[in-house]
Motif scaffolding. Sequence first.
Motif, mmCIF file in Angstrom:
data_model
loop_
_atom_site.group_PDB
_atom_site.id
_atom_site.type_symbol
_atom_site.label_atom_id
_atom_site.label_comp_id
_atom_site.label_asym_id
_atom_site.label_seq_id
_atom_site.Cartn_x
_atom_site.Cartn_y
_atom_site.Cartn_z
ATOM 1 N N TYR A 1 0.840 -1.176 0.000
ATOM 2 C CA TYR A 1 0.000 0.000 0.000
ATOM 3 C C TYR A 1 0.877 1.227 0.000
ATOM 4 O O TYR A 1 1.870 1.293 0.714
ATOM 5 C CB TYR A 1 -0.914 0.011 1.233
ATOM 6 N N PRO B 1 -6.840 -0.120 2.719
ATOM 7 C CA PRO B 1 -7.867 -0.843 1.961
ATOM 8 C C PRO B 1 -9.249 -0.525 2.536
ATOM 9 O O PRO B 1 -9.400 -0.264 3.730
ATOM 10 C CB PRO B 1 -7.511 -2.316 2.194
ATOM 11 N N ASP B 2 -10.252 -0.565 1.684
ATOM 12 C CA ASP B 2 -11.606 -0.218 2.106
ATOM 13 C C ASP B 2 -12.100 -1.069 3.273
ATOM 14 O O ASP B 2 -12.746 -0.556 4.181
ATOM 15 C CB ASP B 2 -12.590 -0.353 0.938
ATOM 16 N N HIS B 3 -11.791 -2.361 3.272
ATOM 17 C CA HIS B 3 -12.301 -3.213 4.351
ATOM 18 C C HIS B 3 -11.697 -2.844 5.704
ATOM 19 O O HIS B 3 -12.349 -2.982 6.730
ATOM 20 C CB HIS B 3 -12.113 -4.704 4.030
ATOM 21 N N ARG C 1 -10.670 0.322 6.526
ATOM 22 C CA ARG C 1 -11.316 1.592 6.890
ATOM 23 C C ARG C 1 -12.745 1.335 7.370
ATOM 24 O O ARG C 1 -13.210 1.931 8.336
ATOM 25 C CB ARG C 1 -11.317 2.552 5.697
ATOM 26 N N ASN C 2 -13.447 0.409 6.725
ATOM 27 C CA ASN C 2 -14.805 0.058 7.157
ATOM 28 C C ASN C 2 -14.802 -0.574 8.543
ATOM 29 O O ASN C 2 -15.701 -0.320 9.351
ATOM 30 C CB ASN C 2 -15.472 -0.865 6.144
ATOM 31 N N ARG D 1 -14.388 2.239 11.071
ATOM 32 C CA ARG D 1 -15.637 2.999 11.225
ATOM 33 C C ARG D 1 -16.684 2.210 11.996
ATOM 34 O O ARG D 1 -17.413 2.770 12.820
ATOM 35 C CB ARG D 1 -16.155 3.428 9.860
ATOM 36 N N SER E 1 -7.202 -6.557 9.429
ATOM 37 C CA SER E 1 -6.378 -5.844 8.456
ATOM 38 C C SER E 1 -5.336 -6.801 7.887
ATOM 39 O O SER E 1 -5.201 -7.936 8.325
ATOM 40 C CB SER E 1 -5.711 -4.625 9.094
ATOM 41 N N SER F 1 -4.713 6.003 11.566
ATOM 42 C CA SER F 1 -6.010 5.958 10.892
ATOM 43 C C SER F 1 -7.156 5.860 11.887
ATOM 44 O O SER F 1 -8.193 6.507 11.713
ATOM 45 C CB SER F 1 -6.053 4.785 9.917
ATOM 46 N N GLU G 1 -9.913 8.856 12.208
ATOM 47 C CA GLU G 1 -11.350 8.591 12.038
ATOM 48 C C GLU G 1 -12.122 8.927 13.321
ATOM 49 O O GLU G 1 -13.245 9.423 13.253
ATOM 50 C CB GLU G 1 -11.584 7.134 11.639
#
Length: 75
Positions: free
Chosen positions: A4, A11-13, A15-16, A19, A44, A56, A60
Amino acid sequence: MTSYPKGNLLPDHVRNAIRAYLRKASPERPVVISSAMREIRPLSEPEVPDDELKISIATEALKAGLNIHFDGPDN
């Protein structure tokens, strides 16, 4: 192997997952970074460095208006 780019690009997963963890957090208590790491790290990928993940999570949390607690350099 996937790598990365630097600059807080997860990666989106991942970050999801951050959140989703933060949605469960109470606005009356700080988000404890070590607790968040324990829950999110298994979701992750190993290529995401711990420092990047911690930053991160904190970023967030602040965007969500939550307080954060950095609980030590080893956590």
